[in-house]
Motif scaffolding. Structure first.
Motif: not given
Length: 290
Positions: A64-65, A278-279, A212-215
């Motif tokens: 996802x992005x 995450x955007x 959207x990654x944790x970091x």
């Protein structure tokens, strides 16, 4: 691409075909051609993982992005607006090529969004959908490698002005926003080179949407990039799907797409998709916005 999010995956020149079910099929008779960057369409299929795009209501997870969920929104909006004609997707390596294909009517629409300024000079043959990202809603990070301690320690605009960035002069909004802040930017024609140049120390950062990654990290091939913590850039401009004016089905598609986008916006689906991808990222809500 999306030029900012990952490398192309070797699908250049390959048509990815399907109707509004989202699963690859043989091109249906009477299908019209839409344009999608190869890496985006590849990750879109991986993201779907055999799920029905029209029933999808969870926009997070692997692959996802921003631009991947925009392909989902494109399908869902068209369906809600009453569009039933099958679509084929063809790789489009650049916005310049996309504008040419839209201008001849060979392609009916893009499947991801572009800045409104991207159609400058092509307004006679290319039109915009309703905005999917409003003015100032697009926020980006200054992505660098973790080992660049000088960049990672930047706290404000003055610190960033002492660094060097990478961009492309044809990315009008990116280039203009960096210039308005007085931030140095080196012109690089090819997105795929930029992460490698940052990793090699030839520049300090590139602009990229938050992940959207944790970091919030962005992996591009073998290069792992992180946003400089605490600072972000608000991009002035609106983003839209691009639609041909000369394709015989263009007005029908535009009406369906706009009607569907309006429904999705009113129901909060567009915002949900951007947040889960995450955007639109709550992790950076208190960062200094430049």
């Amino acid at each position: 691409m999306s030029r900012r999010d990952c490398l192309r995956l070797g699908l250049a020149g390959t048509a990815l075909m399907g109707g509004l079910s989202g699963s690859p099929t043989h091109a249906a008779e009477g299908a019209v051609l839409a344009a999608g960057p190869a890496d985006v369409m590849a990750d879109y299929q991986r993201f779907l993982n055999q799920r029905d795009v029209l029933q999808l209501n969870d926009f997070g997870g692997p692959y996802s992005r921003r631009d991947v969920v925009e392909v989902v929104l494109f399908h869902q909006a068209l369906h809600r607006g009453g569009w039933r004609t099958a679509l084929k997707f063809q790789d489009m390596p650049s916005v310049e090529r996309l504008l040419r294909e839209l201008g001849t009517g060979h392609v009916i629409s893009s499947s991801t969004s572009y800045w409104s300024e991207d159609i400058s000079g092509a307004e006679a043959s290319v039109q915009l959908s309703q905005a999917v990202i409003g003015d100032g809603e697009f926020e980006a990070g200054f992505y660098t490698v973790e080992t660049n301690t000088r960049a990672m320690s930047a706290k404000n605009l003055k610190d960033l002005q002492a660094l060097s960035g990478l961009s492309n002069q044809t990315w009008l909004v990116d280039w203009r926003n960096l210039k308005r802040l007085g931030i140095q930017a080196q012109h690089v024609t090819n997105w795929e080179l930029m992460p490698k140049m940052v990793a090699a120390g030839r520049a300090d950062f590139l602009l990229a949407p938050f992940q959207a990654t944790p970091d919030l990290s962005l992996q591009v091939g073998n290069v792992r990039l992180l946003p400089i913590p605490g600072v972000k850039i608000g991009m002035q401009g609106t983003r839209h799907y691009l639609i041909s004016k000369v394709h015989p089905e263009a007005q029908k598609l535009q009406a369906a797409l706009n009607a569907g986008l309006q429904q999705l916006r009113q129901q909060g689906v567009i915002r949900k998709a951007y947040m889960q991808s995450g955007f639109l990222n709550s992790k950076v809500s208190d960062w200094l916005r430049l």
